[in-house]
Write an enzyme that holds these catalytic residues in place. Structure first.
Site, PDB file in Angstrom:
ATOM      1  N   GLY A  36       0.674  -1.246  -0.061  1.00  0.00           N
ATOM      2  CA  GLY A  36       0.088   0.085  -0.125  1.00  0.00           C
ATOM      3  C   GLY A  36       0.958   1.234  -0.050  1.00  0.00           C
ATOM      4  O   GLY A  36       1.859   1.310   0.751  1.00  0.00           O
ATOM      5  N   GLY A  37       0.213   2.177  -0.886  1.00  0.00           N
ATOM      6  CA  GLY A  37       1.037   3.532  -0.788  1.00  0.00           C
ATOM      7  C   GLY A  37       2.457   3.728  -1.351  1.00  0.00           C
ATOM      8  O   GLY A  37       3.056   4.767  -1.512  1.00  0.00           O
ATOM      9  N   GLY A  39       3.389   3.710  -4.574  1.00  0.00           N
ATOM     10  CA  GLY A  39       3.385   4.316  -5.882  1.00  0.00           C
ATOM     11  C   GLY A  39       2.868   3.432  -6.974  1.00  0.00           C
ATOM     12  O   GLY A  39       3.279   3.699  -8.267  1.00  0.00           O
ATOM     13  N   LYS A  40       1.870   2.483  -6.639  1.00  0.00           N
ATOM     14  CA  LYS A  40       1.535   1.634  -7.758  1.00  0.00           C
ATOM     15  C   LYS A  40       0.606   2.645  -8.942  1.00  0.00           C
ATOM     16  O   LYS A  40       0.804   2.248  -9.896  1.00  0.00           O
ATOM     17  CB  LYS A  40       0.399   0.582  -7.161  1.00  0.00           C
ATOM     18  CG  LYS A  40       1.412  -0.603  -6.281  1.00  0.00           C
ATOM     19  CD  LYS A  40       0.107  -1.390  -5.648  1.00  0.00           C
ATOM     20  CE  LYS A  40      -0.781  -0.747  -4.957  1.00  0.00           C
ATOM     21  NZ  LYS A  40      -0.138   0.052  -3.514  1.00  0.00           N
ATOM     22  N   THR A  42       0.802   5.771  -9.329  1.00  0.00           N
ATOM     23  CA  THR A  42       1.582   6.570 -10.318  1.00  0.00           C
ATOM     24  C   THR A  42       2.522   5.673 -11.082  1.00  0.00           C
ATOM     25  O   THR A  42       2.253   6.094 -12.309  1.00  0.00           O
ATOM     26  CB  THR A  42       2.678   7.329  -9.234  1.00  0.00           C
ATOM     27  OG1 THR A  42       1.717   7.895  -8.039  1.00  0.00           O
ATOM     28  CG2 THR A  42       3.458   8.130  -9.850  1.00  0.00           C
ATOM     29  N   ASP A  64      -8.416  -1.636  -7.790  1.00  0.00           N
ATOM     30  CA  ASP A  64      -8.370  -1.397  -6.471  1.00  0.00           C
ATOM     31  C   ASP A  64      -9.738  -0.864  -5.951  1.00  0.00           C
ATOM     32  O   ASP A  64      -9.907   0.410  -6.569  1.00  0.00           O
ATOM     33  CB  ASP A  64      -7.204  -0.288  -6.292  1.00  0.00           C
ATOM     34  CG  ASP A  64      -7.089   0.071  -4.720  1.00  0.00           C
ATOM     35  OD1 ASP A  64      -8.027  -0.411  -3.915  1.00  0.00           O
ATOM     36  OD2 ASP A  64      -5.979   0.410  -4.326  1.00  0.00           O
ATOM     37  N   ASN A 260      10.693   3.182  -5.829  1.00  0.00           N
ATOM     38  CA  ASN A 260      10.250   4.365  -5.708  1.00  0.00           C
ATOM     39  C   ASN A 260      10.472   5.137  -4.442  1.00  0.00           C
ATOM     40  O   ASN A 260      11.018   4.535  -3.640  1.00  0.00           O
ATOM     41  CB  ASN A 260       8.635   4.317  -5.933  1.00  0.00           C
ATOM     42  CG  ASN A 260       8.306   5.787  -5.936  1.00  0.00           C
ATOM     43  OD1 ASN A 260       8.641   6.707  -6.862  1.00  0.00           O
ATOM     44  ND2 ASN A 260       6.759   6.099  -5.907  1.00  0.00           N
TER      45      ASN A 260
HETATM   46  N1  LIG Z   1       8.510   9.531  -6.054  1.00  0.00           N
HETATM   47  C1  LIG Z   1       7.543  10.181  -5.611  1.00  0.00           C
HETATM   48  N2  LIG Z   1       7.784  11.328  -5.049  1.00  0.00           N
HETATM   49  C2  LIG Z   1       6.633  12.135  -4.489  1.00  0.00           C
HETATM   50  N3  LIG Z   1       5.571  11.801  -4.286  1.00  0.00           N
HETATM   51  C3  LIG Z   1       5.100  10.473  -4.824  1.00  0.00           C
HETATM   52  C4  LIG Z   1       6.003   9.779  -5.572  1.00  0.00           C
HETATM   53  N4  LIG Z   1       5.623   8.614  -6.025  1.00  0.00           N
HETATM   54  C5  LIG Z   1       4.179   8.810  -5.475  1.00  0.00           C
HETATM   55  N5  LIG Z   1       3.877   9.876  -4.975  1.00  0.00           N
HETATM   56  C6  LIG Z   1       2.532  10.404  -4.419  1.00  0.00           C
HETATM   57  O1  LIG Z   1       2.219   9.505  -3.249  1.00  0.00           O
HETATM   58  C7  LIG Z   1       1.105   9.190  -3.255  1.00  0.00           C
HETATM   59  C8  LIG Z   1       0.619   7.740  -3.242  1.00  0.00           C
HETATM   60  O2  LIG Z   1       1.020   7.156  -4.427  1.00  0.00           O
HETATM   61  P1  LIG Z   1       0.220   6.154  -5.328  1.00  0.00           P
HETATM   62  O3  LIG Z   1      -1.090   6.688  -5.313  1.00  0.00           O
HETATM   63  O4  LIG Z   1       0.699   6.082  -6.602  1.00  0.00           O
HETATM   64  O5  LIG Z   1       0.543   4.786  -4.360  1.00  0.00           O
HETATM   65  P2  LIG Z   1      -0.318   3.561  -4.324  1.00  0.00           P
HETATM   66  O6  LIG Z   1       0.733   2.470  -4.265  1.00  0.00           O
HETATM   67  O7  LIG Z   1      -0.759   3.434  -5.706  1.00  0.00           O
HETATM   68  O8  LIG Z   1      -1.403   3.590  -3.135  1.00  0.00           O
HETATM   69  P3  LIG Z   1      -2.458   2.615  -2.635  1.00  0.00           P
HETATM   70  O9  LIG Z   1      -1.740   1.606  -2.106  1.00  0.00           O
HETATM   71  O10 LIG Z   1      -3.302   3.530  -1.712  1.00  0.00           O
HETATM   72  O11 LIG Z   1      -3.435   2.439  -4.075  1.00  0.00           O
HETATM   73  C9  LIG Z   1       0.533   9.926  -4.432  1.00  0.00           C
HETATM   74  O12 LIG Z   1       0.073  11.117  -3.890  1.00  0.00           O
HETATM   75  C10 LIG Z   1       1.549  10.280  -5.441  1.00  0.00           C
HETATM   76  O13 LIG Z   1       1.516  11.369  -5.955  1.00  0.00           O
HETATM   77 MG   LIG Z   2      -3.389   3.030  -5.923  1.00  0.00          MG
END
Ligand SMILES: Nc1ncnc2c1ncn2[C@@H]1O[C@H](COP(=O)(O)OP(=O)(O)OP(=O)(O)O)[C@@H](O)[C@H]1O
Ligand SMILES: [Mg+2]
Length: 364
Positions: A36-37, A39-40, A42, A64, A260
């Site tokens: 979780g969280g 950056g998947k 992104t 998701d 990431n």
């Molecule tokens: N390298 C980075 N630098 C700064 N901010 C980032 C970076 N990568 C991702 N983020 C930010 O971090 C937050 C979480 O990223 P993201 O939504 O892609 O994660 P996720 O793995 O999809 O989370 P989840 O598990 O909740 O689906 C977002 O606000 C995104 O813009």
């Molecule tokens: Mg996500």
């Protein structure tokens, strides 16, 4: 002095970018997953943007239930493919495997389905995922990118062909054993003709072809790959290892890891906290390289701001293709000169602030 954060892969290691995915023209299904969280969303958004420039048409799907493709692209998406603003061949959709079963309830199958679900956990989710894939296959996109939910959920989805096959077998066995008995029972309890297990069986059988086809496709490394996203921390390394092992068990190809939120030691900052974090990240980055020396490992910098909107995603996408190089190398004359000038101006600022405060105090 903190060690430099740029650890390059060893000699002969695979290219530290995602170019291999763009060059693999046969690729049809790309799963993006991780803790979780990390950056998947992104990463799947950016991969789909990059793929859109290399392939005829791309669909990015969020599986998701807590969707955030809409947040990443800053555009509202639905359960139907919608063209992403600014593109003519990139579509996005958000599906929720859990609520997709509306049609079952419409047919009044709720009771039967929940019984089947109890017997074979995940069969309802698997069926709606299979139906979605069936639909997507008819749409003929060159490549489909899945932004998946955190690891546990993803693994369940990948298991779906096996789950469905098990469901089918179980239904067949029941049918053979009891003949029309179940039908009679459902009728006896006033459930109506269409609510019997034949309808359910028909539905499962109808999906058998899709299941087999999709199962074959997901296990074909020419068509399918899984991109593991992580951050350089123990828990994420641990989870990635679990994921890679599970994928091997399901015979699903994985040869890209994206690390990431990497802190690069490039700013002439003197923060002890930052230096300690850089050192810690370094340790795990080294371990990633050691454990996955045959993977394409791409490192992405942690930005001071979020990566939101098409423009930000596009700007960030260059780090997927060209390894990030910190602007400054530690220990060089250039770096030391910069640090001295930054420290001098910080000292000047502090002195004038102190002057102001002293004068204010005297006036008071
Ligand atoms: N390298 C980075 N630098 C700064 N901010 C980032 C970076 N990568 C991702 N983020 C930010 O971090 C937050 C979480 O990223 P993201 O939504 O892609 O994660 P996720 O793995 O999809 O989370 P989840 O598990 O909740 O689906 C977002 O606000 C995104 O813009
Ligand atoms: Mg996500």
């Amino acid at each position: 002095m903190a060690t430099t954060a740029v650890v390059d892969a060893g000699e002969g290691a695979p290219d530290p970018t995602v170019r291999n995915l763009l060059e693999q023209e046969s690729l049809k299904w790309v799963f993006v997953g991780g803790k979780g969280g990390v950056g998947k969303t992104t990463c799947s958004s950016i991969l789909s943007i990059l793929l859109a420039s290399a392939r005829q048409s791309v669909l990015v799907i969020s599986t998701d239930p807590a969707h955030n493709l809409s947040d990443a692209f800053q555009q509202r998406f639905t359960k139907f493919p919608t063209l992403v603003r600014g593109f003519n061949n990139l579509y996005a959709m958000e599906i929720d495997p859990k609520v997709e079963n509306d049609d079952f309830s419409n047919e009044g199958m709720e009771g039967f389905l929940s019984e089947l679900t109890n017997a074979i956990p995940g069969v309802d989710e698997a069926m709606s995922f299979a139906e979605m894939l069936k639909l997507v296959q008819t749409m003929d996109y060159s490549v489909v990118v899945f932004d998946t939910a955190p690891t546990g959920h993803t693994l369940r989805l990948l298991q779906f062909p096996a789950t469905l096959e098990k469901g089918l077998e179980k239904m067949m066995a029941l049918k053979n054993k009891f003949g029309g008995l179940l039908n009679q029972a459902t009728r006896l309890f006033g459930l109506g003709d269409e609510l019997n297990e034949d309808a359910m069986l028909g539905r499962l059988e109808g999906m058998k072809d899709v299941i087999e086809q999709v199962n074959r496709q997901f296990k074909d490394p020419d068509l399918t790959t899984f991109v593991c996203v992580c951050i350089p921390e123990f828990l994420s390394l641990y989870e990635t290892e679990r994921l890679v092992q599970e994928l091997a068990k399901f015979e699903i190809d994985a040869h890209n890891i994206i690390i990431n939120q990497v802190l690069f030691d490039e700013e002439a900052v003197e923060s002890k906290l930052l230096k300690a974090r850089i050192k810690m990240q370094q340790k795990y980055i080294d371990q990633f390289h050691m454990l996955y020396d045959d993977f394409n490992i791409t490192k992405l910098p942690l930005l001071p701001e979020e990566v939101c909107g098409v423009q930000a995603l596009q700007n960030f996408s260059r780090h997927f293709l060209t390894p990030y190089k910190p602007a400054l190398k530690r220990g060089t004359v250039e770096e030391l000169e910069l640090r001295v000038s930054i420290l001098k101006s910080a000292l000047q600022e502090a002195e004038s602030e102190l002057d102001r405060l002293r004068k204010g105090k005297q006036v008071a």
